[in-house]
Design a protein around this motif. Sequence first.
Motif, PDB file in Angstrom:
ATOM      1  N   LEU A   1     -44.622 115.916 105.306  1.00 14.83           N
ATOM      2  CA  LEU A   1     -45.703 116.528 104.539  1.00 14.83           C
ATOM      3  C   LEU A   1     -47.042 116.026 105.065  1.00 14.83           C
ATOM      4  O   LEU A   1     -47.635 115.080 104.551  1.00 14.83           O
ATOM      5  CB  LEU A   1     -45.535 116.240 103.047  1.00 14.83           C
TER       6      LEU A   1
ATOM      7  N   ASP B   1     -45.829 121.800  97.393  1.00 14.52           N
ATOM      8  CA  ASP B   1     -46.350 121.066  98.547  1.00 14.52           C
ATOM      9  C   ASP B   1     -47.693 121.640  98.981  1.00 14.52           C
ATOM     10  O   ASP B   1     -48.636 120.892  99.300  1.00 14.52           O
ATOM     11  CB  ASP B   1     -45.370 121.132  99.720  1.00 14.52           C
TER      12      ASP B   1
ATOM     13  N   TYR C   1     -44.881 122.098 105.157  1.00 17.68           N
ATOM     14  CA  TYR C   1     -44.397 122.049 103.784  1.00 17.68           C
ATOM     15  C   TYR C   1     -42.895 122.260 103.817  1.00 17.68           C
ATOM     16  O   TYR C   1     -42.332 122.689 104.830  1.00 17.68           O
ATOM     17  CB  TYR C   1     -45.086 123.104 102.915  1.00 17.68           C
TER      18      TYR C   1
END
Length: 500
Positions: free
Chosen positions: A80, A158, A132
């Motif tokens: 991420l 996300d 993501y």
Amino acid sequence: MEIFTTKNGVVQGFRASDDVVAVLGIPYAAPPFGVNRFREPLPAQAWTGIRDCTAFGPIAPQSAQLPGAPAWSPGDEDILTVNVWTPAPDGGRLPVLVWIHGGAYTFGSSAQPDFDGTVLARAGLVVVTLNYRIGFEGFGHVPAGEGLAHPDNRGLLDQVAALRWVRENIAAFGGDPANVTVAGHSSGAASVACLMVMDRARGLFRRAIAHSVASPCYTLDIAAATTREVAAAAGCPATPEGLTSATPEVLVIASDQVVDDYRRDPASGSRHYDPSLYAPVLDGDVLPTDPLTGMAAGATREVDLLVCHTTEEYWLLDAVGSSAKIITDEQLAPFAEDFGLPDGLVAGYRAAMPHAPVLDVYLAVFGDLLFGEFSNRLAESHAQAGGRAFLSRFDRRRSGPQGVVRAWHCADIPFAFGNLDSDCLAFLIGGAPTSADRELARRMVRAWADFAATGNPGWPSVNGSSTQAKIWNTDGDANDDKPAALRALWAEADFPVLLP
């Protein structure tokens, strides 16, 4: 200056060009594995010292190996991350463009060569791209159970976390946190549309760009049925405990197996033609409504919207072998039935394409079903509800080494980013760019930059009496309408598409 101070620590980037600095692989949330798996994204941990951010971070679990992009390796967990390109490393308040990649919610990453932000940054933007969760990790439904919550639409959550990182940190890179445009393509564009109707994303951006918006959404029942299929292929129970016990690699392999089963079975319904397993889930919480319904109700009227689609979307999916081959009328009839298309729609396309083979008719209908018509409706619904919307269509084609390169899915994105020279993109755009191609890219980059800065890309907005679209091509752009007869054929079609 190539050193920047974020809320979590100091990062060091590099000169992507004489006038642009790139900072890659900055964590915006904690690794979503271990005890964090299938949960909402949690804050990234702070670090001491200067973090080297001169390379992209690991990509999300997937089996795809895309040209010019890294492959996923099991064990990569710090997925991420965001990447920033800035022309103003010494300060300033420039418009910000945040890019969400596409890939059927199943593959892709921010490291693809067409997503390099250097040219857009040179046009006056601070550009942010992000990774993501995709596939089951990001969009698979995990049934309710005891203990930790496992929300649906984790990939969308996300994206919200990345937008919050932008709001809190982008000023350090010369960006204006009050002037953020979120942009995306295909499933990334559909993500943008979902973000527009999500309470969690409200106030995090003021403008949106959506290219080739993917239309499918899933009900909870559809998402749960997909989970049962994937769990069976993975050899685990379709429970929180069973799914957590299966590694990300196992669920990637299981998803691919389910997809392959649909591809092989012409009697398997709508997923036989395009067996994408994952899509945003209408869970009533993270995603309270589908984007089209939300826009029609006026929930997004405060956000300026720029929509684009290509005129021959689905020809790419056929060229790369990811779509079923429909070459006879006997195959075309069940296709229309499986998708519940209105009576007369396919016949109407046949009449408009009298000399085309059945395959081309099928690709034209399918492209408008999944991308073109839905994109048009989003722009119109947004405008009719009081928002400001702009519509464009990409219609550039040329002869390439392998024959005619159409105005197909993804072909517009290298032009909008101004990235035409990578060898990895030669197939997509038909070989080395011409001078006319470069001029088209210059105009598209300028339109994106102007829209992000002011909300006006340079042509009239959609209004109640017409849906005039900007046409992008190398013959001199024009403002034109898609043939009204084809659009009229969709009048009775329901959107969004709910599959299977």
